[in-house]
Write an enzyme that holds these catalytic residues in place. Sequence first.
Site, PDB file in Angstrom:
ATOM      1  N   THR A   1       0.853  -1.202   0.000  1.00 10.88           N
ATOM      2  CA  THR A   1       0.000   0.000   0.000  1.00 10.88           C
ATOM      3  C   THR A   1       0.882   1.244   0.000  1.00 10.88           C
ATOM      4  O   THR A   1       1.985   1.217   0.541  1.00 10.88           O
ATOM      5  CB  THR A   1      -0.895  -0.010   1.262  1.00 10.88           C
ATOM      6  OG1 THR A   1      -1.782  -1.132   1.169  1.00 10.88           O
ATOM      7  CG2 THR A   1      -1.727   1.260   1.380  1.00 10.88           C
TER       8      THR A   1
ATOM      9  N   ALA B   1       7.887   1.532   2.195  1.00  9.78           N
ATOM     10  CA  ALA B   1       8.295   1.698   3.596  1.00  9.78           C
ATOM     11  C   ALA B   1       8.480   3.184   3.867  1.00  9.78           C
ATOM     12  O   ALA B   1       8.709   3.972   2.940  1.00  9.78           O
ATOM     13  CB  ALA B   1       9.595   0.946   3.881  1.00  9.78           C
ATOM     14  N   ASP B   2       8.359   3.556   5.134  1.00  6.92           N
ATOM     15  CA  ASP B   2       8.554   4.954   5.517  1.00  6.92           C
ATOM     16  C   ASP B   2       9.997   5.236   5.903  1.00  6.92           C
ATOM     17  O   ASP B   2      10.508   6.329   5.664  1.00  6.92           O
ATOM     18  CB  ASP B   2       7.613   5.298   6.676  1.00  6.92           C
ATOM     19  CG  ASP B   2       6.167   5.138   6.264  1.00  6.92           C
ATOM     20  OD1 ASP B   2       5.757   5.801   5.293  1.00  6.92           O
ATOM     21  OD2 ASP B   2       5.458   4.318   6.873  1.00  6.92           O
TER      22      ASP B   2
ATOM     23  N   LYS C   1       6.826   1.155   8.927  1.00  4.90           N
ATOM     24  CA  LYS C   1       5.766   1.233   7.944  1.00  4.90           C
ATOM     25  C   LYS C   1       4.488   1.689   8.655  1.00  4.90           C
ATOM     26  O   LYS C   1       4.411   1.678   9.864  1.00  4.90           O
ATOM     27  CB  LYS C   1       5.549  -0.133   7.273  1.00  4.90           C
ATOM     28  CG  LYS C   1       6.721  -0.504   6.369  1.00  4.90           C
ATOM     29  CD  LYS C   1       6.616  -1.875   5.731  1.00  4.90           C
ATOM     30  CE  LYS C   1       5.318  -2.179   5.089  1.00  4.90           C
ATOM     31  NZ  LYS C   1       4.867  -1.166   4.103  1.00  4.90           N
TER      32      LYS C   1
ATOM     33  N   GLY D   1       2.734   4.657   7.499  1.00  4.51           N
ATOM     34  CA  GLY D   1       2.434   6.066   7.231  1.00  4.51           C
ATOM     35  C   GLY D   1       1.056   6.235   6.602  1.00  4.51           C
ATOM     36  O   GLY D   1       0.406   7.266   6.774  1.00  4.51           O
TER      37      GLY D   1
ATOM     38  N   GLU E   1      -0.488  -5.168   6.226  1.00 10.20           N
ATOM     39  CA  GLU E   1       0.821  -5.353   5.572  1.00 10.20           C
ATOM     40  C   GLU E   1       1.685  -6.349   6.339  1.00 10.20           C
ATOM     41  O   GLU E   1       2.372  -7.177   5.737  1.00 10.20           O
ATOM     42  CB  GLU E   1       1.553  -4.007   5.471  1.00 10.20           C
ATOM     43  CG  GLU E   1       0.935  -3.051   4.460  1.00 10.20           C
ATOM     44  CD  GLU E   1       1.587  -1.687   4.442  1.00 10.20           C
ATOM     45  OE1 GLU E   1       1.444  -1.003   3.430  1.00 10.20           O
ATOM     46  OE2 GLU E   1       2.225  -1.305   5.434  1.00 10.20           O
TER      47      GLU E   1
ATOM     48  N   LYS F   1      14.069   7.604   1.969  1.00 11.40           N
ATOM     49  CA  LYS F   1      13.600   6.714   3.040  1.00 11.40           C
ATOM     50  C   LYS F   1      14.750   6.013   3.780  1.00 11.40           C
ATOM     51  O   LYS F   1      14.515   5.387   4.808  1.00 11.40           O
ATOM     52  CB  LYS F   1      12.669   5.636   2.464  1.00 11.40           C
ATOM     53  CG  LYS F   1      11.503   6.165   1.626  1.00 11.40           C
ATOM     54  CD  LYS F   1      10.446   6.768   2.490  1.00 11.40           C
ATOM     55  CE  LYS F   1       9.177   7.185   1.750  1.00 11.40           C
ATOM     56  NZ  LYS F   1       8.417   6.130   1.143  1.00 11.40           N
TER      57      LYS F   1
HETATM   58  O1  LIG Z   1       0.627   2.291   5.604  1.00 11.49           O
HETATM   59  C1  LIG Z   1       1.282   2.491   4.593  1.00 11.49           C
HETATM   60  C2  LIG Z   1       2.424   1.708   4.178  1.00 11.49           C
HETATM   61  O2  LIG Z   1       3.174   1.152   5.203  1.00 11.49           O
HETATM   62  C3  LIG Z   1       3.289   2.334   3.099  1.00 11.49           C
HETATM   63  O3  LIG Z   1       3.921   1.294   2.442  1.00 11.49           O
HETATM   64  C4  LIG Z   1       4.332   3.296   3.629  1.00 11.49           C
HETATM   65  O4  LIG Z   1       3.697   4.287   4.410  1.00 11.49           O
HETATM   66  C5  LIG Z   1       5.094   3.975   2.486  1.00 11.49           C
HETATM   67  O5  LIG Z   1       4.206   4.721   1.740  1.00 11.49           O
HETATM   68  P1  LIG Z   1       4.668   5.691   0.577  1.00 11.49           P
HETATM   69  O6  LIG Z   1       5.161   4.842  -0.542  1.00 11.49           O
HETATM   70  O7  LIG Z   1       3.424   6.458   0.215  1.00 11.49           O
HETATM   71  O8  LIG Z   1       5.720   6.614   1.125  1.00 11.49           O
END
Ligand SMILES: O=C[C@H](O)[C@H](O)[C@H](O)COP(=O)(O)O
EC number: 5.3.1.6
Length: 228
Positions: A28, A86-87, A97, A99, A106, A124
Amino acid sequence: MDQNALKALVGQEAVKYVEDGMILGIGTGSTVRYMIDALGERVKNEGLSIVGVATSDRSAKQARDLGITIKQLDEVDHLDLTIDGADEVDDNFQGIKGGGGAHLWEKIVAINSKKNLWIVDESKLVHHLGKFPLPLEVIPFGSSHVLEKLDKMGFKPAFRMKEDGTHVLTDSKNYIIDLHLGRIDHPHELANTLNGVVGVVEHGLFLDTVNTVIVGRQNGPEVLNARD
Ligand SMILES: O=C[C@H](O)[C@H](O)[C@H](O)COP(=O)(O)O
């Protein structure tokens, strides 16, 4: 390349790891969105035959709209590979993770997957986890007391709220509390502590989980292998 271009780059790179017949965990987030688009292209153009298990309702919808077959986790007996964002990812391949509030599903998908591949832009990568607030999914019942307890433990917790003043809800209709820790020196100890807080369903520390990280760099994707 701006951050979105780097996300698109790793999204496109990641689908090269998907093989015909695989059962694939689909993560996600904004980076995974690009991966799902690229996966949809492979399904459409190459006739790639896969089954996806999505970690959020939004990823499931995007995938289905692109013609990707989606099943529930309980409908499959294994997952060959999961691709997720991942954040934060630290020097030891530990991650934060959640965010986007999807870390519970997940994590369930990740621990049931033979391999885990994360896709991140270079922003990241960190030396120490914790600058990014650590998300917790909590049961709404009694959650103000959970927040108070976390505050007394020194974790600087805050409910994640929407602009209209209501709680952000996860796909399981739970709340999110973000811990503003600044720096996490002992992630395994912290994970154990949080696992012991009644009312916390799951935290966003993903420890010893990922096998491979694809990092979006200005000069192209870099593949980092953590463990087999
Ligand atoms: O809950 C969200 C997930 O862990 C996402 O994989 C994580 O936040 C990274 O999201 P993004 O690719 O939007 O930075």
